[in-house]
Design a protein around this motif. Structure first.
Motif, mmCIF file in Angstrom:
data_model
loop_
_atom_site.group_PDB
_atom_site.id
_atom_site.type_symbol
_atom_site.label_atom_id
_atom_site.label_comp_id
_atom_site.label_asym_id
_atom_site.label_seq_id
_atom_site.Cartn_x
_atom_site.Cartn_y
_atom_site.Cartn_z
ATOM 1 N N ARG A 103 -10.814 -12.809 0.719
ATOM 2 C CA ARG A 103 -10.588 -12.055 1.960
ATOM 3 C C ARG A 103 -9.827 -12.835 3.019
ATOM 4 N N VAL A 104 -10.173 -14.083 3.227
ATOM 5 C CA VAL A 104 -9.497 -14.874 4.263
ATOM 6 C C VAL A 104 -8.018 -15.012 3.939
ATOM 7 N N ALA A 105 -7.705 -15.409 2.716
ATOM 8 C CA ALA A 105 -6.299 -15.587 2.315
ATOM 9 C C ALA A 105 -5.532 -14.271 2.419
ATOM 10 N N CYS A 106 -6.158 -13.173 2.017
ATOM 11 C CA CYS A 106 -5.492 -11.870 2.090
ATOM 12 C C CYS A 106 -5.264 -11.448 3.537
ATOM 13 N N CYS A 107 -6.245 -11.683 4.397
ATOM 14 C CA CYS A 107 -6.079 -11.369 5.819
ATOM 15 C C CYS A 107 -4.950 -12.197 6.417
ATOM 16 N N GLN A 108 -4.846 -13.454 6.041
ATOM 17 C CA GLN A 108 -3.785 -14.317 6.570
ATOM 18 C C GLN A 108 -2.406 -13.803 6.176
ATOM 19 N N VAL A 109 -2.247 -13.404 4.919
ATOM 20 C CA VAL A 109 -0.950 -12.897 4.461
ATOM 21 C C VAL A 109 -0.666 -11.542 5.098
ATOM 22 N N LEU A 110 -1.673 -10.685 5.185
ATOM 23 C CA LEU A 110 -1.480 -9.378 5.810
ATOM 24 C C LEU A 110 -1.085 -9.528 7.272
ATOM 25 N N CYS A 111 -1.631 -10.495 7.945
ATOM 26 C CA CYS A 111 -1.247 -10.766 9.333
ATOM 27 C C CYS A 111 0.244 -11.103 9.404
ATOM 28 N N LYS A 112 0.736 -11.898 8.475
ATOM 29 C CA LYS A 112 2.167 -12.246 8.442
ATOM 30 C C LYS A 112 3.025 -11.013 8.190
ATOM 31 N N ILE A 113 2.551 -10.133 7.314
ATOM 32 C CA ILE A 113 3.284 -8.891 7.029
ATOM 33 C C ILE A 113 3.411 -8.069 8.316
ATOM 34 N N LEU A 114 2.283 -7.890 8.998
ATOM 35 C CA LEU A 114 2.287 -7.083 10.216
ATOM 36 C C LEU A 114 3.148 -7.712 11.302
ATOM 37 N N MET A 115 3.157 -9.013 11.373
ATOM 38 C CA MET A 115 3.997 -9.693 12.366
ATOM 39 C C MET A 115 5.486 -9.485 12.064
ATOM 40 N N ARG A 116 5.851 -9.416 10.791
ATOM 41 C CA ARG A 116 7.250 -9.116 10.442
ATOM 42 C C ARG A 116 7.643 -7.758 11.002
#
Length: 142
Positions: A89-102
């Motif tokens: 979950r933590v790793a997925c949330c971190q990557v999803l945060c990067k997606i949303l920031m893009r």
């Protein structure tokens, strides 16, 4: 999906035909595409910049961000996040945060649930980010 959008956007005419011309099997057992883990979100991160560039080139940023983006995030990305095992979950949330920031490069993120997810990630509250994203009411108290 991006290719399909590009084709439709570039088409001078579109015709609906009453026969299947493409069949997409979304639920194939043991498919790498259907496995939801950090690699799933990393694939979306790789394509996010291509989407952003194409939306800018077509001048669709505002329309996409206001009409399609919140639904895409909540009904697809957050829904997929809900299927992630606890240790990822933590790793997925971190990557999803990067997606949303893009995507945030295209315009303001007005959706309260998406904003709350990003705010929690920035505070490194990944448990809270996850809970808010996958809950039916966005993590808000009823």
């Amino acid at each position: 999906t991006l290719f399909s959008y590009m084709v439709v956007c570039a088409a001078k005419r579109i015709a609906a035909v009453p026969v299947p011309v493409q069949v997409y099997y979304a639920r194939v057992a043991n498919s790498v595409v259907n496995r939801v883990d950090v690699m799933f979100f990393r694939r979306y991160l790789k394509t996010a910049q291509a989407y952003v560039n194409w939306l800018r080139a077509c001048r669709l940023e505002s329309e996409f961000m206001s009409k399609r983006f919140p639904c895409y995030v909540k009904s697809w990305l957050f829904a997929k996040l809900g299927g992630v095992c606890e240790e990822n979950r933590v790793a997925c949330c971190q990557v999803l945060c990067k997606i949303l920031m893009r995507y945030s490069e295209l315009g303001k993120l007005d959706d309260e649930t998406i904003r709350a997810f990003l705010d929690r990630c920035q505070m490194q509250d990944y448990a809270g980010a996850y809970a808010g994203a996958v809950s039916k009411n966005g993590g808000r108290q009823k």
